[in-house]
Motif scaffolding. Structure first.
Motif, PDB file in Angstrom:
ATOM      1  N   LYS A  33       0.874  -1.669   0.164  1.00 22.67           N
ATOM      2  CA  LYS A  33      -0.217  -0.019  -0.213  1.00 22.67           C
ATOM      3  C   LYS A  33       0.522   1.257  -0.276  1.00 22.67           C
ATOM      4  CE  LYS A  33      -3.893  -2.019  -0.197  1.00 22.67           C
ATOM      5  NZ  LYS A  33      -5.170  -1.772  -0.663  1.00 22.67           N
ATOM      6  N   GLU A  34       1.640   1.643   0.317  1.00 24.71           N
ATOM      7  CA  GLU A  34       2.577   2.436   0.983  1.00 24.71           C
ATOM      8  C   GLU A  34       3.111   2.581  -0.030  1.00 24.71           C
ATOM      9  OE1 GLU A  34       5.306  -0.502   2.233  1.00 24.71           O
ATOM     10  OE2 GLU A  34       3.497  -0.437   1.939  1.00 24.71           O
ATOM     11  N   PHE A  35       3.060   1.906  -2.001  1.00 25.03           N
ATOM     12  CA  PHE A  35       3.848   1.932  -2.900  1.00 25.03           C
ATOM     13  C   PHE A  35       2.638   3.107  -4.090  1.00 25.03           C
ATOM     14  CE2 PHE A  35       4.535   1.105  -7.936  1.00 25.03           C
ATOM     15  CZ  PHE A  35       6.412   1.470  -7.533  1.00 25.03           C
ATOM     16  N   GLY A  36       3.470   4.099  -4.094  1.00 23.31           N
ATOM     17  CA  GLY A  36       2.505   4.757  -5.013  1.00 23.31           C
ATOM     18  C   GLY A  36       1.384   4.844  -4.787  1.00 23.31           C
ATOM     19  N   ASP A  37       0.183   4.788  -5.263  1.00 23.80           N
ATOM     20  CA  ASP A  37      -1.271   5.028  -4.777  1.00 23.80           C
ATOM     21  C   ASP A  37      -1.948   3.367  -4.284  1.00 23.80           C
ATOM     22  OD1 ASP A  37      -4.090   5.875  -4.486  1.00 23.80           O
ATOM     23  OD2 ASP A  37      -4.539   6.108  -6.352  1.00 23.80           O
ATOM     24  N   ASP A  38      -2.121   2.758  -2.996  1.00 19.28           N
ATOM     25  CA  ASP A  38      -2.320   1.389  -3.065  1.00 19.28           C
ATOM     26  C   ASP A  38      -1.506   0.404  -3.970  1.00 19.28           C
ATOM     27  OD1 ASP A  38      -4.168   2.268  -1.013  1.00 19.28           O
ATOM     28  OD2 ASP A  38      -6.378   2.518  -2.521  1.00 19.28           O
ATOM     29  N   GLY A  39       0.028   0.999  -4.266  1.00 19.27           N
ATOM     30  CA  GLY A  39       0.374  -0.402  -4.169  1.00 19.27           C
ATOM     31  C   GLY A  39       0.769  -0.083  -5.942  1.00 19.27           C
ATOM     32  N   GLU A  40       0.002   0.913  -6.659  1.00 13.98           N
ATOM     33  CA  GLU A  40       0.745   1.216  -7.310  1.00 13.98           C
ATOM     34  C   GLU A  40       0.904   3.162  -8.787  1.00 13.98           C
ATOM     35  OE1 GLU A  40      -3.379   1.327 -10.494  1.00 13.98           O
ATOM     36  OE2 GLU A  40      -3.227  -0.834  -9.287  1.00 13.98           O
ATOM     37  N   VAL A  41       1.807   3.045  -9.264  1.00 17.33           N
ATOM     38  CA  VAL A  41       2.060   3.907 -10.265  1.00 17.33           C
ATOM     39  C   VAL A  41       2.078   3.780 -11.749  1.00 17.33           C
ATOM     40  CG1 VAL A  41       3.664   4.856  -8.228  1.00 17.33           C
ATOM     41  CG2 VAL A  41       4.140   3.529  -9.846  1.00 17.33           C
ATOM     42  N   LYS A  42       1.928   4.468 -12.152  1.00 19.33           N
ATOM     43  CA  LYS A  42       0.776   4.411 -13.772  1.00 19.33           C
ATOM     44  C   LYS A  42       1.931   4.912 -14.952  1.00 19.33           C
ATOM     45  CE  LYS A  42      -3.102   3.817 -12.577  1.00 19.33           C
ATOM     46  NZ  LYS A  42      -4.310   4.361 -12.475  1.00 19.33           N
ATOM     47  N   PRO A  43       3.360   5.368 -15.118  1.00 24.69           N
ATOM     48  CA  PRO A  43       4.652   5.711 -15.700  1.00 24.69           C
ATOM     49  C   PRO A  43       4.066   4.781 -16.661  1.00 24.69           C
ATOM     50  CG  PRO A  43       5.717   4.284 -14.525  1.00 24.69           C
ATOM     51  CD  PRO A  43       4.281   4.578 -13.789  1.00 24.69           C
ATOM     52  N   VAL A  44       4.035   5.398 -18.171  1.00 20.77           N
ATOM     53  CA  VAL A  44       5.125   4.575 -19.314  1.00 20.77           C
ATOM     54  C   VAL A  44       5.941   3.857 -19.359  1.00 20.77           C
ATOM     55  CG1 VAL A  44       5.108   4.214 -21.899  1.00 20.77           C
ATOM     56  CG2 VAL A  44       3.770   6.437 -20.795  1.00 20.77           C
ATOM     57  N   VAL A  45       5.779   2.018 -18.785  1.00 19.64           N
ATOM     58  CA  VAL A  45       7.214   1.528 -18.200  1.00 19.64           C
ATOM     59  C   VAL A  45       7.945   0.489 -19.819  1.00 19.64           C
ATOM     60  CG1 VAL A  45       6.821   2.056 -16.733  1.00 19.64           C
ATOM     61  CG2 VAL A  45       5.791   0.235 -16.601  1.00 19.64           C
ATOM     62  N   LEU A  46       8.484  -0.066 -19.272  1.00 21.77           N
ATOM     63  CA  LEU A  46       9.116  -1.134 -19.801  1.00 21.77           C
ATOM     64  C   LEU A  46      10.153  -1.896 -18.467  1.00 21.77           C
ATOM     65  CD1 LEU A  46      11.497   0.361 -22.896  1.00 21.77           C
ATOM     66  CD2 LEU A  46       8.545  -1.141 -23.151  1.00 21.77           C
ATOM     67  N   GLN A  47      11.181  -2.834 -18.991  1.00 24.27           N
ATOM     68  CA  GLN A  47      11.347  -3.395 -18.018  1.00 24.27           C
ATOM     69  C   GLN A  47      12.429  -3.152 -16.635  1.00 24.27           C
ATOM     70  OE1 GLN A  47      11.262  -7.424 -18.267  1.00 24.27           O
ATOM     71  NE2 GLN A  47      12.786  -7.429 -16.011  1.00 24.27           N
ATOM     72  N   PRO A  48      11.630  -3.427 -15.486  1.00 28.25           N
ATOM     73  CA  PRO A  48      12.066  -2.925 -14.432  1.00 28.25           C
ATOM     74  C   PRO A  48      13.720  -3.402 -14.046  1.00 28.25           C
ATOM     75  CG  PRO A  48      10.355  -4.634 -14.283  1.00 28.25           C
ATOM     76  CD  PRO A  48      10.857  -4.466 -15.605  1.00 28.25           C
ATOM     77  N   PHE A  49      14.476  -2.721 -12.933  1.00 28.95           N
ATOM     78  CA  PHE A  49      15.261  -3.828 -12.310  1.00 28.95           C
ATOM     79  C   PHE A  49      15.538  -2.352 -11.062  1.00 28.95           C
ATOM     80  CE2 PHE A  49      16.912  -0.736 -15.570  1.00 28.95           C
ATOM     81  CZ  PHE A  49      18.182  -0.222 -15.253  1.00 28.95           C
ATOM     82  N   LEU A  50      16.553  -3.479 -10.475  1.00 34.40           N
ATOM     83  CA  LEU A  50      16.566  -2.344  -9.382  1.00 34.40           C
ATOM     84  C   LEU A  50      18.275  -2.494  -8.603  1.00 34.40           C
ATOM     85  CD1 LEU A  50      13.818  -4.583  -8.254  1.00 34.40           C
ATOM     86  CD2 LEU A  50      13.658  -2.116  -7.675  1.00 34.40           C
ATOM     87  N   PRO A  51      19.197  -1.728  -8.938  1.00 31.11           N
ATOM     88  CA  PRO A  51      20.568  -1.623  -8.775  1.00 31.11           C
ATOM     89  C   PRO A  51      20.178  -0.797  -7.336  1.00 31.11           C
ATOM     90  CG  PRO A  51      19.977   0.242  -9.863  1.00 31.11           C
ATOM     91  CD  PRO A  51      19.213  -0.519  -9.757  1.00 31.11           C
ATOM     92  N   ASP A  52      20.744  -1.493  -6.015  1.00 30.07           N
ATOM     93  CA  ASP A  52      20.316  -0.751  -4.346  1.00 30.07           C
ATOM     94  C   ASP A  52      18.904  -1.281  -4.069  1.00 30.07           C
ATOM     95  OD1 ASP A  52      23.043  -1.150  -4.025  1.00 30.07           O
ATOM     96  OD2 ASP A  52      23.002   1.189  -4.863  1.00 30.07           O
ATOM     97  N   ALA A  53      18.514   0.712  -3.267  1.00 27.67           N
ATOM     98  CA  ALA A  53      17.423   0.288  -3.982  1.00 27.67           C
ATOM     99  C   ALA A  53      16.010   1.175  -3.935  1.00 27.67           C
ATOM    100  CB  ALA A  53      17.147   0.736  -2.186  1.00 27.67           C
ATOM    101  N   VAL A  54      16.395   1.348  -5.431  1.00 22.44           N
ATOM    102  CA  VAL A  54      15.903   2.267  -6.139  1.00 22.44           C
ATOM    103  C   VAL A  54      15.189   1.802  -6.849  1.00 22.44           C
ATOM    104  CG1 VAL A  54      16.191   4.478  -7.248  1.00 22.44           C
ATOM    105  CG2 VAL A  54      17.277   3.984  -5.984  1.00 22.44           C
ATOM    106  N   PRO A  55      13.947   1.397  -7.939  1.00 24.20           N
ATOM    107  CA  PRO A  55      13.599   0.308  -8.698  1.00 24.20           C
ATOM    108  C   PRO A  55      13.735   1.459 -10.459  1.00 24.20           C
ATOM    109  CG  PRO A  55      12.353   1.211  -7.789  1.00 24.20           C
ATOM    110  CD  PRO A  55      13.347   1.769  -6.739  1.00 24.20           C
ATOM    111  N   LEU A  56      14.369   0.763 -10.685  1.00 24.59           N
ATOM    112  CA  LEU A  56      14.537   2.196 -12.815  1.00 24.59           C
ATOM    113  C   LEU A  56      13.964   1.487 -13.886  1.00 24.59           C
ATOM    114  CD1 LEU A  56      18.341   2.722 -12.153  1.00 24.59           C
ATOM    115  CD2 LEU A  56      16.915   3.795 -11.150  1.00 24.59           C
ATOM    116  N   PHE A  57      13.026   2.144 -14.656  1.00 27.60           N
ATOM    117  CA  PHE A  57      12.265   1.826 -15.358  1.00 27.60           C
ATOM    118  C   PHE A  57      12.798   2.536 -16.390  1.00 27.60           C
ATOM    119  CE2 PHE A  57       9.676   0.737 -11.943  1.00 27.60           C
ATOM    120  CZ  PHE A  57       9.200  -0.409 -12.221  1.00 27.60           C
TER     121      PHE A  57
END
Length: 206
Positions: free
Chosen positions: A172-196
């Motif tokens: 729930k603490e992520f974005g709006d109740d667990g989701e955000v809405k950009p235009v995205v492709l593949q996620p990857f996670l260096p350290d604690a920052v999700p990049l898209f």
């Protein structure tokens, strides 16, 4: 293949049946999914046969889990790959007909949970295929806290969804109740920052 010599150790073939396979884009293939593996098994996905686990030493089938055959409006084709976490295997089928994230038992293939993507068809105005799933552990949370281990799913209708890797509930603490809405492709996670990777038809950003 032997990783030192390159010698073929085993090969496993499956019959796709008599029905023609769905059309795909010329740069895609029916074997786009990347296998996942541990010390005992190799986990492979094909649209016609679903997810299968093969013995890593012999290639013998351990289990097979049938999944809905995906459908893509623009014939882009599949690119979904399984992800391993503890005793489970996660798989996102993000197509235009039956989008969902599955949690399966790694040893038996039994379904342990499912998260439906609830696709917003009005928001699908692109040729994207499935952009996958990634896993992250929040170092700020204590063991047992909700969403300490979470999954990020990049959905075909441009949403990023975060769910608890243990019980499948939205973070729930992520974005709006667990989701955000950009235009995205593949996620990857260096350290604690999700990049898209973000795509605006002609301009690609991160």
């Amino acid at each position: 293949f032997d990783q030192v010599s390159g010698e073929k150790l085993w090969e496993k073939q499956y019959d796709a049946g008599h029905e023609p396979l769905a059309s795909i884009h010329e740069v895609n293939s029916y074997a786009s999914a990347t296998p996942a593996a541990d010390a005992e098994r190799v986990y492979v996905y094909f649209t016609r046969i679903g997810l299968v686990a093969l013995d890593a030493k012999t290639g013998a089938e351990v289990w097979q889990q049938k999944l809905p055959e995906p459908f893509f409006i623009f014939d882009w084709g599949p690119g979904m790959s399984p992800v391993l976490f503890e005793d489970k295997i996660f798989f996102v089928q993000d197509d235009d007909l039956s989008p969902a994230m599955y949690a399966l038992d790694r040893a038996t293939g039994e379904e342990r949970g499912r998260h439906d993507s609830w696709l917003d068809e009005a928001g699908v105005r692109n040729h994207f295929k499935c952009r996958g799933i990634t896993w992250w552990e929040d170092p700020a949370k204590k063991p047992g806290e909700q969403c300490k281990q979470r999954l990020f799913i990049a959905v075909i209708d441009r949403r990023i969804v975060a769910i608890d890797a243990i019980d499948g509930q939205p973070c729930k603490e992520f974005g709006d109740d667990g989701e955000v809405k950009p235009v995205v492709l593949q996620p990857f996670l260096p350290d604690a920052v999700p990049l898209f990777a973000v795509d605006y038809t002609w301009l690609t950003l991160q």
